[in-house]
Write a protein that holds these residues in place. Sequence first.
Motif, PDB file in Angstrom:
ATOM      1  N   ALA A  30       0.826  -1.204   0.000  1.00 26.47           N
ATOM      2  CA  ALA A  30       0.000   0.000   0.000  1.00 26.47           C
ATOM      3  C   ALA A  30       0.865   1.260   0.000  1.00 26.47           C
ATOM      4  N   ASN A  31       2.002   1.227   0.699  1.00 26.24           N
ATOM      5  CA  ASN A  31       2.868   2.408   0.764  1.00 26.24           C
ATOM      6  C   ASN A  31       3.535   2.712  -0.567  1.00 26.24           C
ATOM      7  N   GLY A  32       3.567   1.741  -1.460  1.00 28.89           N
ATOM      8  CA  GLY A  32       4.176   1.958  -2.757  1.00 28.89           C
ATOM      9  C   GLY A  32       3.166   2.075  -3.878  1.00 28.89           C
ATOM     10  N   SER A  33       1.898   2.239  -3.518  1.00 26.68           N
ATOM     11  CA  SER A  33       0.829   2.300  -4.512  1.00 26.68           C
ATOM     12  C   SER A  33       0.744   3.687  -5.141  1.00 26.68           C
ATOM     13  N   ASP A  34      -0.290   3.891  -5.942  1.00 28.58           N
ATOM     14  CA  ASP A  34      -0.553   5.194  -6.552  1.00 28.58           C
ATOM     15  C   ASP A  34      -0.562   6.275  -5.471  1.00 28.58           C
ATOM     16  N   GLU A  35      -0.027   7.459  -5.795  1.00 30.31           N
ATOM     17  CA  GLU A  35       0.137   8.497  -4.777  1.00 30.31           C
ATOM     18  C   GLU A  35      -1.190   8.932  -4.179  1.00 30.31           C
ATOM     19  N   THR A  36      -2.240   8.959  -4.987  1.00 31.59           N
ATOM     20  CA  THR A  36      -3.557   9.332  -4.459  1.00 31.59           C
ATOM     21  C   THR A  36      -3.995   8.344  -3.383  1.00 31.59           C
ATOM     22  N   GLU A  37      -3.781   7.053  -3.655  1.00 37.07           N
ATOM     23  CA  GLU A  37      -4.137   6.023  -2.676  1.00 37.07           C
ATOM     24  C   GLU A  37      -3.248   6.123  -1.438  1.00 37.07           C
ATOM     25  N   TYR A  38      -1.982   6.469  -1.666  1.00 35.65           N
ATOM     26  CA  TYR A  38      -1.047   6.600  -0.542  1.00 35.65           C
ATOM     27  C   TYR A  38      -1.465   7.747   0.377  1.00 35.65           C
ATOM     28  N   ILE A  39      -1.833   8.882  -0.211  1.00 34.95           N
ATOM     29  CA  ILE A  39      -2.271  10.030   0.586  1.00 34.95           C
ATOM     30  C   ILE A  39      -3.534   9.692   1.368  1.00 34.95           C
ATOM     31  N   LYS A  43      11.261  -0.654  -7.992  1.00 36.96           N
ATOM     32  CA  LYS A  43      10.556   0.628  -8.030  1.00 36.96           C
ATOM     33  C   LYS A  43       9.691   0.806  -6.788  1.00 36.96           C
ATOM     34  N   ARG A  44       8.974  -0.261  -6.424  1.00 35.74           N
ATOM     35  CA  ARG A  44       8.098  -0.190  -5.261  1.00 35.74           C
ATOM     36  C   ARG A  44       8.881   0.135  -3.998  1.00 35.74           C
ATOM     37  N   LYS A  45      10.031  -0.510  -3.819  1.00 38.80           N
ATOM     38  CA  LYS A  45      10.847  -0.278  -2.626  1.00 38.80           C
ATOM     39  C   LYS A  45      11.375   1.160  -2.599  1.00 38.80           C
ATOM     40  N   VAL A  85      10.520   6.796 -11.415  1.00 38.03           N
ATOM     41  CA  VAL A  85      11.754   6.112 -11.014  1.00 38.03           C
ATOM     42  C   VAL A  85      12.490   5.626 -12.254  1.00 38.03           C
ATOM     43  N   GLU A  86      13.752   5.989 -12.368  1.00 36.06           N
ATOM     44  CA  GLU A  86      14.561   5.600 -13.525  1.00 36.06           C
ATOM     45  C   GLU A  86      15.265   4.272 -13.235  1.00 36.06           C
ATOM     46  N   ILE A  87      14.912   3.239 -13.996  1.00 30.00           N
ATOM     47  CA  ILE A  87      15.481   1.909 -13.800  1.00 30.00           C
ATOM     48  C   ILE A  87      16.280   1.506 -15.038  1.00 30.00           C
ATOM     49  N   GLU A  88      17.566   1.230 -14.841  1.00 28.57           N
ATOM     50  CA  GLU A  88      18.390   0.723 -15.940  1.00 28.57           C
ATOM     51  C   GLU A  88      18.142  -0.770 -16.087  1.00 28.57           C
ATOM     52  N   SER A  89      17.767  -1.192 -17.271  1.00 23.70           N
ATOM     53  CA  SER A  89      17.487  -2.599 -17.501  1.00 23.70           C
ATOM     54  C   SER A  89      18.767  -3.427 -17.466  1.00 23.70           C
ATOM     55  N   LEU A  90      18.673  -4.608 -16.909  1.00 24.28           N
ATOM     56  CA  LEU A  90      19.818  -5.524 -16.925  1.00 24.28           C
ATOM     57  C   LEU A  90      20.031  -6.109 -18.306  1.00 24.28           C
ATOM     58  N   THR A 132      17.730  16.560  -5.087  1.00 22.84           N
ATOM     59  CA  THR A 132      17.441  16.676  -6.516  1.00 22.84           C
ATOM     60  C   THR A 132      16.097  16.069  -6.896  1.00 22.84           C
ATOM     61  N   GLY A 133      15.576  15.223  -5.999  1.00 22.61           N
ATOM     62  CA  GLY A 133      14.322  14.546  -6.293  1.00 22.61           C
ATOM     63  C   GLY A 133      14.493  13.356  -7.227  1.00 22.61           C
ATOM     64  N   LYS A 134      15.731  12.999  -7.496  1.00 23.49           N
ATOM     65  CA  LYS A 134      15.976  11.898  -8.427  1.00 23.49           C
ATOM     66  C   LYS A 134      15.973  10.559  -7.696  1.00 23.49           C
ATOM     67  N   VAL A 135      15.255   9.606  -8.279  1.00 25.34           N
ATOM     68  CA  VAL A 135      15.211   8.239  -7.756  1.00 25.34           C
ATOM     69  C   VAL A 135      15.539   7.303  -8.907  1.00 25.34           C
ATOM     70  N   SER A 136      16.547   6.474  -8.733  1.00 25.22           N
ATOM     71  CA  SER A 136      17.013   5.658  -9.851  1.00 25.22           C
ATOM     72  C   SER A 136      17.671   4.375  -9.369  1.00 25.22           C
ATOM     73  N   ALA A 137      17.946   3.493 -10.306  1.00 24.42           N
ATOM     74  CA  ALA A 137      18.674   2.259 -10.009  1.00 24.42           C
ATOM     75  C   ALA A 137      19.394   1.829 -11.282  1.00 24.42           C
ATOM     76  N   GLY A 138      20.594   1.308 -11.113  1.00 21.16           N
ATOM     77  CA  GLY A 138      21.337   0.877 -12.286  1.00 21.16           C
ATOM     78  C   GLY A 138      22.656   0.221 -11.915  1.00 21.16           C
TER      79      GLY A 138
END
Length: 261
Positions: free
Chosen positions: A1-10, A105-107, A124-129, A188-194
Amino acid sequence: ANGSDETEYIQLLTERNESTASYHYSTALGTGLLPVLDTLKNLQSSGNCPIKIEGVFDGLIGRIFNTISPPNEKLRSNEVSLSQACIEVFKDDYHSLFAYADELKRKLVILGREMGMEIEASSVEIESLFSFDCPPMKECGSSMEESSKEATMAELLANDDERFKQMNKEAWDSGLVLRYIGKIDAATGKVSAGIERVPLNDSFAILDGEAVCVKLITMLSENSAIIMTGPAGNSNSVASAVFSDVVRVARDLGAKDKSQK
């Protein structure tokens, strides 16, 4: 639930604040016994807010990189390809292999929101493996024989073996190893993984097996991160975390520890 749509989270936060019910979610990050969320909240309560979080959040993906890009010279001599490592780690569970991006992304969304950021999974910017699109699971469905399924996936994964071999060589030549790291930067507000190169003495480099590691960089410790390392969320650690939340609910309801009179 904490990682759901922001409206639902609020809406969840609103209902939680208006309710007297207890709401705990120690297992939400899947980081085993690591008290990541508790530590984050305690730091915020003390005014030493985390401004950056970095981590190897997925034990299985971490194990793949620990296998194909080990820090130990002796282990490097027995080189393992990406396709070999993926099949060894995930066996025939290709659903989990190709679901890593959504799970990560959820985490990251959960952690970012706990830091006070307004964030959606889509940002969230995710670099594909992989260099190929993850195949529909029907192509590797349960109707196929296990040997055929493994052969199909091995062929797909082998497309990236040479690319990872070259990336590994370039990293090793520089005294570095490859790791898949998630990052959150509140400034910066940036969230990413790679995929990143890290020094051999870095806490991410020396992880063993399916261990996870999280670094918290705070306002008062920008040059010295708070580091938590431990086993990934296996059944025992998940059960322990759930039990911890049950104990907290009991305390919220007025229960006392045996040591308390």
